[in-house]
Enzyme design. Structure first.
Site, mmCIF file in Angstrom:
data_model
loop_
_atom_site.group_PDB
_atom_site.id
_atom_site.type_symbol
_atom_site.label_atom_id
_atom_site.label_comp_id
_atom_site.label_asym_id
_atom_site.label_seq_id
_atom_site.Cartn_x
_atom_site.Cartn_y
_atom_site.Cartn_z
ATOM 1 N N ASP A 35 -33.689 -21.774 -41.816
ATOM 2 C CA ASP A 35 -33.465 -22.331 -40.477
ATOM 3 C C ASP A 35 -32.171 -21.807 -39.851
ATOM 4 O O ASP A 35 -31.203 -21.500 -40.546
ATOM 5 C CB ASP A 35 -33.416 -23.865 -40.581
ATOM 6 C CG ASP A 35 -33.647 -24.511 -39.229
ATOM 7 O OD1 ASP A 35 -34.222 -23.861 -38.342
ATOM 8 O OD2 ASP A 35 -33.244 -25.688 -39.054
ATOM 9 N N ASN A 83 -44.147 -24.948 -34.904
ATOM 10 C CA ASN A 83 -43.618 -23.773 -34.196
ATOM 11 C C ASN A 83 -44.585 -23.198 -33.158
ATOM 12 O O ASN A 83 -44.188 -22.408 -32.302
ATOM 13 C CB ASN A 83 -43.220 -22.660 -35.184
ATOM 14 C CG ASN A 83 -42.009 -22.989 -36.029
ATOM 15 O OD1 ASN A 83 -41.848 -22.481 -37.121
ATOM 16 N ND2 ASN A 83 -41.135 -23.854 -35.521
HETATM 17 C C1 FPP Z 1 -36.181 -20.758 -38.193
HETATM 18 O O1 FPP Z 1 -35.073 -20.605 -37.308
HETATM 19 C C2 FPP Z 1 -36.847 -19.469 -38.476
HETATM 20 C C3 FPP Z 1 -38.121 -19.156 -38.133
HETATM 21 C C4 FPP Z 1 -39.005 -20.084 -37.392
HETATM 22 C C5 FPP Z 1 -38.708 -17.829 -38.457
HETATM 23 C C6 FPP Z 1 -38.390 -17.310 -39.844
HETATM 24 C C7 FPP Z 1 -39.044 -16.031 -40.090
HETATM 25 C C8 FPP Z 1 -38.453 -14.951 -40.629
HETATM 26 C C9 FPP Z 1 -37.048 -14.921 -41.027
HETATM 27 C C10 FPP Z 1 -39.293 -13.725 -40.880
HETATM 28 C C11 FPP Z 1 -39.427 -13.460 -42.367
HETATM 29 C C12 FPP Z 1 -40.746 -12.969 -42.741
HETATM 30 C C13 FPP Z 1 -41.065 -12.151 -43.776
HETATM 31 C C14 FPP Z 1 -42.481 -12.016 -44.156
HETATM 32 C C15 FPP Z 1 -40.088 -11.344 -44.521
HETATM 33 P P1 FPP Z 1 -35.193 -21.253 -35.847
HETATM 34 O O2 FPP Z 1 -35.994 -20.318 -35.007
HETATM 35 O O3 FPP Z 1 -35.751 -22.634 -35.983
HETATM 36 O O4 FPP Z 1 -33.712 -21.277 -35.358
HETATM 37 P P2 FPP Z 1 -32.905 -22.571 -34.822
HETATM 38 O O5 FPP Z 1 -32.993 -23.617 -35.906
HETATM 39 O O6 FPP Z 1 -31.517 -22.058 -34.643
HETATM 40 O O7 FPP Z 1 -33.545 -22.996 -33.540
HETATM 41 MG MG MG Z 2 -34.874 -24.515 -36.444
#
Ligand code: FPP
Ligand code: MG
Length: 297
Positions: A35, A83
């Protein structure tokens, strides 16, 4: 604090921590809620996609660290059912990125050296066709491997997973394929999203970055149900370092040690209590399975 110390001290500390962690039990299954990608991007004045790209780089490092430590299963939360409510532009870029990562993993020779098997768990049908293709391909290309398992939770929701399992089991009851009284924990486990044809093993350690201390509908059966160790930390996912990972493993190891001590103390109390009992009582009272479980709990 460590951010401001010279890199050579940081490296030395990382090395020491690695040696310490390697000398104690390693969790078999680690699950991660990655996250903080967007907050990281915002902090640097960038778009959300920048945060996801940087986050994916860290995911690759964590795969490497996990292999190095001999972890067998790494399950990462790449996209939750919640999401889906994000803006289309962000989702499109994220799906494209995840698809690209699957393609790279399938082509990378390290995948084959590591004998890494990849699985996606979740409501895959809800994903764009291109991404579904990449998933199918990487699962196929790695299907012969078994040393390390990368499980990517995508379009995943823990409650939905349980609902879907219950539906399947209800259908079996209706068809007379299983007796109601024969449904047990294994029946449920075996109807959750499978990896390589088997149930995903219980989670030993769950990690969440980005400062929130909650597990957000992630593997409620396999992690919560197993009362696994948990490690919540402040860095945003793209900032997650090897020392954070090693510290999380130390938390798991402390938990294992605590359980061992607890079992030893219980066993000692039990033996003391036995000493106080009449010899004849003890002789004629065989230890039931229940009593045995209680002293070794
Ligand atoms: C959460 O941060 C992250 C995600 C929803 C996406 C995670 C995906 C990856 C890192 C890609 C990895 C994939 C592979 C197959 C290697 P957030 O978007 O919720 O950020 P925030 O909490 O700051 O809003
Ligand atoms: Mg988040």
């Amino acid at each position: 604090m460590l951010k401001h110390i010279p890199p050579w001290i940081h490296k030395g500390y990382e090395h020491l921590l690695t040696q310490e962690v390697k000398s104690a039990p390693i969790p078999r299954h680690v699950a991660i809620i990655m996250d903080g990608n967007r907050r990281y991007a915002r902090k640097l004045g960038q778009m959300a996609s920048f945060g996801h790209i940087k986050g994916a780089d860290i995911t690759e490092k964590v795969i490497e660290w996990s292999c190095e430590l001999g972890i067998e299963h790494l399950t990462i939360y790449a996209f939750s059912t919640e999401n889906f409510s994000r803006p289309n532009a962000e989702k499109d870029k994220l799906f494209e990125l995840i698809g690209l990562k699957f393609d790279e993993i399938g082509e990378n020779e390290r995948t084959h050296e590591r004998r890494m098997r990849v699985h996606a768990i979740g409501d895959i049908d809800k994903l764009p066709d291109m991404l579904q293709e990449s998933i199918k391909n990487v699962e196929l290309v790695t299907s012969g491997y078994d040393r390390f398992n990368l499980n990517v939770a995508i379009a995943y929701g823990g409650r939905q997973e349980i609902v879907q399992a219950v539906r399947e089991i209800a259908m079996m009851v209706e068809k007379g394929e299983i007796e109601l009284n024969n449904i047990n924990e294994d029946t449920i486990s075996n109807h959750l999203y499978p990896v390589g044809g088997s149930a995903l093993p219980d989670v030993d350690l769950i990690i969440r970055t980005g400062g929130d201390e909650r597990v957000s509908n992630f593997l409620p059966w396999q992690a919560n149900g197993n009362e696994c160790a948990s490690y919540f930390c402040a860095p945003f996912w793209p900032e997650f370092r090897k020392i954070d990972f090693l510290r999380s493993i130390r938390v798991y190891q402390a938990r294992v040690e605590e359980r061992k001590q607890h079992a030893t103390v219980r066993a000692a109390h039990f033996l003391k209590a036995l000493g106080k009992a009449e010899i004849s009582e003890v002789k004629h009272a065989p230890l039931t399975e229940n009593a045995h479980n209680r002293i070794t709990d």
